[in-house]
Design an enzyme around this catalytic site. Structure first.
Site, PDB file in Angstrom:
ATOM      1  CE  LYS A  83      -4.301   0.778   2.463  1.00  0.00           C
ATOM      2  NZ  LYS A  83      -4.649   0.804   3.825  1.00  0.00           N
TER       3      LYS A  83
HETATM    4  O1  G3P Z   1      -9.050   1.904   5.333  1.00  0.00           O
HETATM    5  C1  G3P Z   1      -8.992   3.141   5.635  1.00  0.00           C
HETATM    6  C2  G3P Z   1      -9.692   3.313   6.763  1.00  0.00           C
HETATM    7  O2  G3P Z   1      -8.880   2.668   7.938  1.00  0.00           O
HETATM    8  C3  G3P Z   1      -9.854   4.558   7.394  1.00  0.00           C
HETATM    9  O3  G3P Z   1     -10.874   4.574   8.073  1.00  0.00           O
HETATM   10  O4  G3P Z   1     -12.512   5.410   9.513  1.00  0.00           O
HETATM   11  O5  G3P Z   1     -10.113   6.005   9.898  1.00  0.00           O
HETATM   12  O6  G3P Z   1     -11.568   6.927   8.206  1.00  0.00           O
HETATM   13  P1  G3P Z   1     -11.268   5.791   8.912  1.00  0.00           P
END
Ligand code: G3P
Length: 219
Positions: A83
């Site tokens: 990634k």
């Molecule tokens: O896959 C990306 C994710 O982990 C981010 O999620 O909820 O931190 O925006 P969030």
């Protein structure tokens, strides 16, 4: 649509992987930090547990650093996807890693044009962060729809991996918008099958069977 689990926690991953419904895993530095474990060691275990793609994120931001960390991560197992961030150096490294046969997930995508550039750089997956787009008052699902249209218009094969998923409606809408994958946190994964009418209906079936003494002989 494939469903990935967005977690670096081996216990959580084991719990859901046992269901056979987890098509892959995405991790990121914040999720890795939460576990307090050595990242490479955790990835080795995760890659054995889940046969699908396991995203492992680089920490470097310069081309040479991303390339060298990407190569190191790719060596962990054949199902590791490297990634990289959606930056100039990230996309340059994406092109190089893809050329070496490594699958690459380009992360932190917030615009359709960014997604187009990642596809041109040979990304296997693009990760638009729908929840974070919604957070700033913009349209996360509109982003998925725009990327779908652009990729279809030009035949890009990069898979749309809806990330930053916060609730079931995001999963439903991402599926309807044509996302190839949604990566889902364990809390949302757990709730995917929940419906009050399922619980109510099951309780009624069992109560009726018990009242009448219905049995399945031979079990
Ligand atoms: O896959 C990306 C994710 O982990 C981010 O999620 O909820 O931190 O925006 P969030």
């Amino acid at each position: 649509m494939k469903i990935f689990l967005d977690s670096a926690d081996i216990k959580e991953i084991r719990e859901f992987a046992d269901s056979g419904l987890v098509d892959g895993i995405t991790t990121n530095p914040s999720l890795a930090a939460k576990t307090g474990r050595d990242y490479v060691e955790a990835l080795e275990e995760i890659a054995k547990l889940v046969p699908g793609s396991v995203s492992a994120e680089v920490l470097a931001t310069d081309f040479d650093g991303i390339l060298s960390q990407g190569r190191r991560l790719a060596k962990i197992a054949s199902n590791i996807t490297v990634k990289v961030p959606l930056t100039w150096d990230g996309l340059k490294a994406c092109r190089a890693l893809a050329g070496e046969g490594t699958t690459v997930n380009v992360t932190l995508c917030f615009s359709p044009v960014q997604a187009m550039m990642a596809a041109k750089a040979g990304a296997t997956y693009i990760s638009p962060f729908i929840g974070r787009v919604d957070d700033v008052g913009e349209d996360g699902m509109g982003l998925i729809r725009d990327i779908r249209t652009i990729y279809d218009n030009y035949g890009f094969t990069t898979q749309i991996l809806a990330a930053s998923v916060r609730h079931i409606m995001h999963v439903r809408e991402a599926a309807l918008a044509g996302a190839d994958i949604a990566t889902i946190p364990p809390s949302v994964f757990k709730s995917l099958l929940n419906h009050p009418l399922t619980d109510k209906g099951l309780a009624a079936f069992l109560a009726d069977a018990q009242k009448a003494g219905v049995k399945i002989r031979g079990t």
